[in-house]
Design an enzyme around this catalytic site. Structure first.
Site, PDB file in Angstrom:
ATOM      1  N   HIS A   9      35.538  17.789 -27.164  1.00  0.00           N
ATOM      2  CA  HIS A   9      35.707  16.366 -26.840  1.00  0.00           C
ATOM      3  C   HIS A   9      37.155  16.154 -26.416  1.00  0.00           C
ATOM      4  O   HIS A   9      38.064  16.709 -27.006  1.00  0.00           O
ATOM      5  CB  HIS A   9      35.430  15.493 -28.066  1.00  0.00           C
ATOM      6  CG  HIS A   9      34.053  15.680 -28.606  1.00  0.00           C
ATOM      7  ND1 HIS A   9      33.728  15.412 -29.899  1.00  0.00           N
ATOM      8  CD2 HIS A   9      32.911  16.114 -28.013  1.00  0.00           C
ATOM      9  CE1 HIS A   9      32.440  15.653 -30.093  1.00  0.00           C
ATOM     10  NE2 HIS A   9      31.918  16.096 -28.965  1.00  0.00           N
ATOM     11  N   ASP A  20      29.222  15.617 -34.381  1.00  0.00           N
ATOM     12  CA  ASP A  20      28.606  16.336 -33.276  1.00  0.00           C
ATOM     13  C   ASP A  20      28.722  17.841 -33.554  1.00  0.00           C
ATOM     14  O   ASP A  20      29.739  18.302 -34.066  1.00  0.00           O
ATOM     15  CB  ASP A  20      29.337  15.973 -31.968  1.00  0.00           C
ATOM     16  CG  ASP A  20      28.606  16.502 -30.746  1.00  0.00           C
ATOM     17  OD1 ASP A  20      27.409  16.842 -30.857  1.00  0.00           O
ATOM     18  OD2 ASP A  20      29.240  16.564 -29.676  1.00  0.00           O
ATOM     19  N   SER A  67      36.690  19.172 -31.637  1.00  0.00           N
ATOM     20  CA  SER A  67      37.142  17.841 -31.257  1.00  0.00           C
ATOM     21  C   SER A  67      38.586  17.698 -31.730  1.00  0.00           C
ATOM     22  O   SER A  67      39.353  18.655 -31.596  1.00  0.00           O
ATOM     23  CB  SER A  67      36.162  16.836 -31.881  1.00  0.00           C
ATOM     24  OG  SER A  67      36.587  15.534 -31.696  1.00  0.00           O
TER      25      SER A  67
END
Ligand SMILES: C[S@@+](CC[C@H](N)C(=O)[O-])C[C@H]1O[C@@H](n2cnc3c(N)ncnc32)[C@H](O)[C@@H]1O
Lengths: 279, 182
Positions: free
Chosen positions: B32, B125, B5
């Site tokens: 992401h 995540d 991310s």
């Protein structure tokens, strides 16, 4: 229970026997994941769920509604709607009638997007619009055309891109107010589509797995977006065959941004950018 | 399979840049993205990568020697039969694509042949997914939090346990580059 250890077969068979819905050709990973979620939401073990499905058809129906994914947006993927506006719909200007089928239309945002575009092009009058889905609850929401403002506020950007801006000519800007198409109430947290839009489409329950073309006509445009990602390759092919048979020659098929016709049915279509044209 | 991310873009770029041209394995990227950089991501990564970078179509067959980037706004699953499947299910832990979901489905399919890597990122995540990779017998790697722009994601992954290697960026790149098909 997590998605790893779910016995999908057991569930699929029970559901099919009790309600007729056939999920055996759905994409396995995503179906497992949804089933895990349904079990969690209903606080049930798989055995309990299956027992309940077997003795209660309306419970089975409820499970089908919960297991399908209903996420949708107004003007999802603005780029596609810009193509529709500037490249596809103008070619239908001279038609007397335009038949459009939204297969798997969920709560209707896609249908409203289309009607707004058609209205901007002065083509709404002659359009006949059909929306179908396996889930009758989402169709009820589509009919009403009332949405939570909070959940849809982000998609107003999409509206601006498609309706206000012109990607082919940045100097052209149409300052069209949202109120032309829907009412927004921020305090009560809703947006409501105007009656001239809600009254227009025909919504019908339709299962792409089992049902043929239930309308007595062919179509100029079929949209089936973000539905077949939940189907396996074989079922996808059958659905493409249904669409091919339901389109006029030269008719358009619009899939989602990352959906494509991979199998033998690709021979029945020409592809221009993201749009399939029936040969 | 690589999850990352905030702060992972440069790391991914250097991993892809150090691969041999005839790389034998597929690489999966589940990253992401910020809302406003949805497009152009593949193009930029392609410029730096030694192998083609692709956003897969649904049910596209997986081929070796390609880097597959999870498309913006879809979850990316690996199906049996070496295919992708996409989903628009609601975001999981505010993430779509969800690294956890990609990792879990890949672990089930590739088992001990899967290498799972978690890079810099600002949320948690991927931690659950990496644990599943380990449970299915795969190899797990976490970027050294001290080398991360944002360390939340790697720290969460380390807390889950079962991590085989904690590597610097260069170490990750050379490890991945030297992997061979088995
Ligand atoms: C993710 S939504 C897509 C909505 C919209 N087309 C869009 O792209 O924003 C998928 C829809 O497909 C419907 N669906 C799933 N299986 C179906 C089937 N067998 N027949 C008809 N519709 C189905 C679901 O109920 C859901 O409303």
């Amino acid at each position: 229970m997590t998605i790893e250890d779910i016995d999908i077969q057991y569930f699929v068979t029970a559901l099919k026997n009790s309600s007729g819905y056939d999920f055996s050709e759905y994409s396995e990973k995503s179906l497992k994941r949804r089933l895990a979620k349904v079990l969690m939401d209903n606080k049930m073990e798989l055995n309990q769920l299956v027992t309940e499905i077997k003795k209660n058809v309306s419970f089975a129906e409820k499970v089908v509604k919960e297991i399908t994914v209903n996420t949708t947006e107004l003007f999802r993927d603005p780029f596609i709607w810009q193509m529709l506006r500037y490249k596809v719909l103008p070619t239908l200007q001279d038609n007397k009638i335009i038949n459009i089928w939204h297969a798997g239309c969920s709560t209707g945002q896609e249908v409203y997007s289309m009607m707004i575009l058609l209205n901007e092009l002065g083509m709404l009058e002659k359009a006949r619009i059909f929306g179908t889905d396996i889930n009758s609850d989402v169709l009820d929401i589509a009919r009403k055309g009332i949405y939570k403002y909070r959940f849809n506020i982000g998609y107003l950007d999409n509206f601006d891109k498609v309706i206000k801006e012109n990607p082919y000519n940045y100097e052209k800007f149409n300052d069209i107010p949202y109120s032309k198409y829907f009412e927004i109430d921020k305090v009560k947290d809703f947006m409501r589509m105007h009656p001239f839009l809600t009254e227009k489409p025909t919504y019908k329950k339709h299962d792409l797995v089992r049902d043929e073309n239930i309308f007595f006509n062919k179509f100029d445009i079929i949209l089936c977006r973000n539905v077949i990602i939940y189907f396996n390759y074989n079922l996808q092919n059958r659905v493409f065959n249904l669409f091919s048979n339901s389109l006029y020659q030269g008719g358009f098929l619009l899939l989602g941004m990352h959906e494509t016709i991979l199998g033998p049915m690709s021979a029945s279509f020409d592809k221009k950018e993201n749009i399939y044209i029936k040969k | 399979m690589i999850g990352g991310s905030a702060g992972s873009f440069q790391v991914v770029a250097s991993i892809l840049g150090s691969l041999p041209k005839n790389y034998e394995l597929p690489i999966f990227l589940c990253l992401h993205r910020l809302k406003h950089v949805r497009t152009g991501f593949v193009e930029v990564l392609s410029l730096k990568s030694a192998i083609p970078v692709i956003e897969p179509y649904d049910k596209e067959p997986i081929k070796p020697g390609r880097a597959y980037l999870a498309p913006a706004n879809y979850h990316m699953y690996i199906e049996l039969g070496n295919k992708f499947a996409l989903s628009t299910e609601a975001p999981l832990n505010h993430s779509r694509p969800s690294i956890d979901l990609s990792f879990v489905t890949a672990a089930q399919v590739y088992r001990n042949k899967l290498v799972g890597i978690i890079l810099s990122g600002a949320n948690k995540d991927g931690a659950y997914g990496l644990k599943k990779v380990a449970e299915y017998g795969g190899t797990t790697i976490v970027q050294d939090p001290n080398t991360c722009e944002v360390r939340t994601m790697t720290e969460a992954a380390l807390q889950m346990g079962n991590v085989n290697h904690i590597f610097s960026i260069d170490k990750i790149a050379s490890f991945v580059a030297n992997l061979k098909a088995i």
